[in-house]
Design a protein around this motif. Structure first.
Motif, PDB file in Angstrom:
ATOM      1  N   VAL A 183      74.390  65.580  53.244  1.00  0.00           N
ATOM      2  CA  VAL A 183      73.522  64.996  54.274  1.00  0.00           C
ATOM      3  C   VAL A 183      74.265  63.904  55.028  1.00  0.00           C
ATOM      4  O   VAL A 183      74.222  63.832  56.266  1.00  0.00           O
ATOM      5  CB  VAL A 183      72.234  64.423  53.635  1.00  0.00           C
ATOM      6  CG1 VAL A 183      71.412  63.644  54.658  1.00  0.00           C
ATOM      7  CG2 VAL A 183      71.400  65.542  53.031  1.00  0.00           C
ATOM      8  N   GLU A 194      65.917  61.127  63.324  1.00  0.00           N
ATOM      9  CA  GLU A 194      66.124  62.017  62.180  1.00  0.00           C
ATOM     10  C   GLU A 194      67.214  61.485  61.266  1.00  0.00           C
ATOM     11  O   GLU A 194      67.087  61.521  60.031  1.00  0.00           O
ATOM     12  CB  GLU A 194      66.491  63.425  62.679  1.00  0.00           C
ATOM     13  CG  GLU A 194      66.585  64.470  61.586  1.00  0.00           C
ATOM     14  CD  GLU A 194      65.273  64.687  60.848  1.00  0.00           C
ATOM     15  OE1 GLU A 194      65.335  65.080  59.657  1.00  0.00           O
ATOM     16  OE2 GLU A 194      64.193  64.478  61.440  1.00  0.00           O
ATOM     17  N   GLN A 204      73.878  63.482  47.722  1.00  0.00           N
ATOM     18  CA  GLN A 204      73.481  63.348  49.126  1.00  0.00           C
ATOM     19  C   GLN A 204      74.687  63.391  50.076  1.00  0.00           C
ATOM     20  O   GLN A 204      74.533  63.172  51.273  1.00  0.00           O
ATOM     21  CB  GLN A 204      72.725  62.034  49.330  1.00  0.00           C
ATOM     22  CG  GLN A 204      71.383  61.971  48.623  1.00  0.00           C
ATOM     23  CD  GLN A 204      70.405  62.990  49.155  1.00  0.00           C
ATOM     24  OE1 GLN A 204      70.312  63.211  50.351  1.00  0.00           O
ATOM     25  NE2 GLN A 204      69.678  63.649  48.252  1.00  0.00           N
ATOM     26  N   ASN A 244      66.931  60.196  57.297  1.00  0.00           N
ATOM     27  CA  ASN A 244      67.760  60.715  56.200  1.00  0.00           C
ATOM     28  C   ASN A 244      68.509  59.596  55.486  1.00  0.00           C
ATOM     29  O   ASN A 244      68.659  59.613  54.261  1.00  0.00           O
ATOM     30  CB  ASN A 244      68.743  61.754  56.732  1.00  0.00           C
ATOM     31  CG  ASN A 244      68.075  63.080  57.052  1.00  0.00           C
ATOM     32  OD1 ASN A 244      67.107  63.466  56.397  1.00  0.00           O
ATOM     33  ND2 ASN A 244      68.558  63.773  58.068  1.00  0.00           N
ATOM     34  N   LYS A 296      65.924  57.853  53.299  1.00  0.00           N
ATOM     35  CA  LYS A 296      65.613  58.642  52.103  1.00  0.00           C
ATOM     36  C   LYS A 296      66.745  58.522  51.075  1.00  0.00           C
ATOM     37  O   LYS A 296      66.501  58.276  49.889  1.00  0.00           O
ATOM     38  CB  LYS A 296      65.411  60.100  52.494  1.00  0.00           C
ATOM     39  CG  LYS A 296      65.081  61.048  51.338  1.00  0.00           C
ATOM     40  CD  LYS A 296      64.791  62.453  51.870  1.00  0.00           C
ATOM     41  CE  LYS A 296      64.457  63.411  50.735  1.00  0.00           C
ATOM     42  NZ  LYS A 296      65.622  63.673  49.868  1.00  0.00           N
ATOM     43  N   THR A 297      67.984  58.651  51.544  1.00  0.00           N
ATOM     44  CA  THR A 297      69.144  58.562  50.646  1.00  0.00           C
ATOM     45  C   THR A 297      69.240  57.191  50.002  1.00  0.00           C
ATOM     46  O   THR A 297      69.400  57.065  48.783  1.00  0.00           O
ATOM     47  CB  THR A 297      70.436  58.870  51.419  1.00  0.00           C
ATOM     48  OG1 THR A 297      70.392  60.221  51.885  1.00  0.00           O
ATOM     49  CG2 THR A 297      71.672  58.692  50.541  1.00  0.00           C
TER      50      THR A 297
END
Length: 367
Positions: free
Chosen positions: A103, A73, A100, A77, A80-81
């Motif tokens: 996150v 996970e 971000q 993330n 994605k960032t």
């Protein structure tokens, strides 16, 4: 279970740990019986080591400090960032990172909690996760090592969080380097290497404009390739000029680079990587940081076959929290003869007994 080289993996062996792809889906399940096609596929994927189940390793468990689900996970993330930063216009990249920051902070907090709540030294398995781009997994792993080192050195939690964020974002400047240079499998030209070196400046420029994180995070990106003897880049800083947080990330960065597969070379095992870093202790790397690394990470992972200095052969069965360099060993061979009944020793009880080598190519002929 035990760790073996892909070179000795053969049909009929039983997979000991699941291998995951970047989507978080099992690529090869635990308990699957190996076929010739599986061996061929793992070689295509450049997997060097695999955990298998067999009689001599029965009952030996390998648990990562950060659970696989949390790692997958977190890397999703990070991916994605970083992809959003890569796709943004240069003038907007810092804004994207700022958006971000929550996150990023949660990823660091999860890693910090996992390490703080574990009674064991840091156990990291890199061969059971496959990600297309090295930078995502590398950023996650450097964060784990940096947090473990900082915790061992006694830094307060607030400083460890900054170090963790600095580690997570230390290579963010590489997002501005062309992929054909970053992923080039052959030797870089002088011009290409100079471009690679610019990632520290690019990262600093991206991060120093953030409103949501400490300016020290930008300096971690700027200085993580500096070396205390002045041989690093981009500015050739020496010991007292390098921020202590950057010194930690420098060691974590090199340790992960050595213990991970790269396009231009294969990984080394943790003990070998620590030995390489030790050669630079007090020259390239801060001595206190190197010593903290040595106390923080597993040198010989559970399930690793080792040859002892008296000729006996065994498998690391559990870690020794008093001295991580001298684990518990399950002895299964004496004088080149497999024992009918194994027995366990702790190396700390035998001061003159040492591990001569790690033997991932060992084959149990009765298998």
């Amino acid at each position: 279970m035990r760790l073996i080289s892909i070179d000795v993996l053969k049909k009929g062996m039983v997979v000991g740990r699941t291998i995951w792809n970047e989507a978080g889906h099992p690529l090869l399940h635990k308990d699957v019986i190996v076929t010739s096609r599986i061996v061929e596929r793992l070689r295509e994927l450049n997997i060097q080591y695999l955990y298998i189940e067999d009689d001599i390793s029965n009952g030996i468990e390998i648990e990562e400090t950060v659970a696989p689900t949390k790692r997958i996970e977190a890397v999703k993330n990070i991916t994605k960032t970083f992809n959003e930063v890569k796709q943004a216009k240069s003038s907007q990249a810092s804004y994207v990172l700022d958006q971000q920051s929550k996150v990023i902070g949660l990823i660091v907090e999860d890693i910090l909690n996992s390490i703080t709540n574990s009674d064991e030294v840091l156990m990291v398995l890199t061969d059971v996760y496959l990600f297309d781009e090295y930078i995502y997994q590398h950023s996650f792993q450097v964060t784990m090592y940096a947090i473990a080192i900082a915790k061992e050195m006694g830094y307060p939690a607030d400083d460890i969080r900054i170090i963790g964020i600095g580690a997570l974002l230390h290579d963010v400047g590489k997002l501005l380097i062309p992929s054909e240079i970053l992923m080039k499998p052959t030797k870089l030209t002088n011009e290409e290497f100079e471009e690679i070196k610019q990632h520290t400046r690019y990262g600093f420029d991206l991060l120093r404009n953030l409103h949501s994180v400490s300016l020290l995070v930008a300096h971690c990106a700027y200085q993580h390739h500096e070396r205390i003897d002045g041989s690093g880049y981009p500015r050739g800083l020496v010991d007292f000029e390098i921020h202590p947080f950057a010194k930690i990330i420098a060691v974590a960065d090199v340790f992960d680079a050595l213990t991970s597969n790269r396009v231009y070379r294969n990984k080394t095992l943790p003990k070998e990587a620590i030995g390489i870093i030790e050669q630079g202790k007090g020259i390239q790397f801060d001595e206190r940081v190197v010593e903290a690394l040595k106390r923080s990470v597993v040198h010989y992972a559970n399930g690793t076959i080792v040859l002892l200095s008296d000729g006996r052969r065994g498998i690391v069965s559990k870690q020794n929290l008093v001295d991580v360099t001298r684990p518990w060993i399950r002895i299964f061979e004496e004088y080149n003869i497999l024992l009918e009944a194994t027995y366990e020793i702790c190396l700390s009880d035998y001061p003159i007994l040492n591990i001569e080598k790690v033997d991932t190519n060992f084959v149990v002929y009765s298998e």
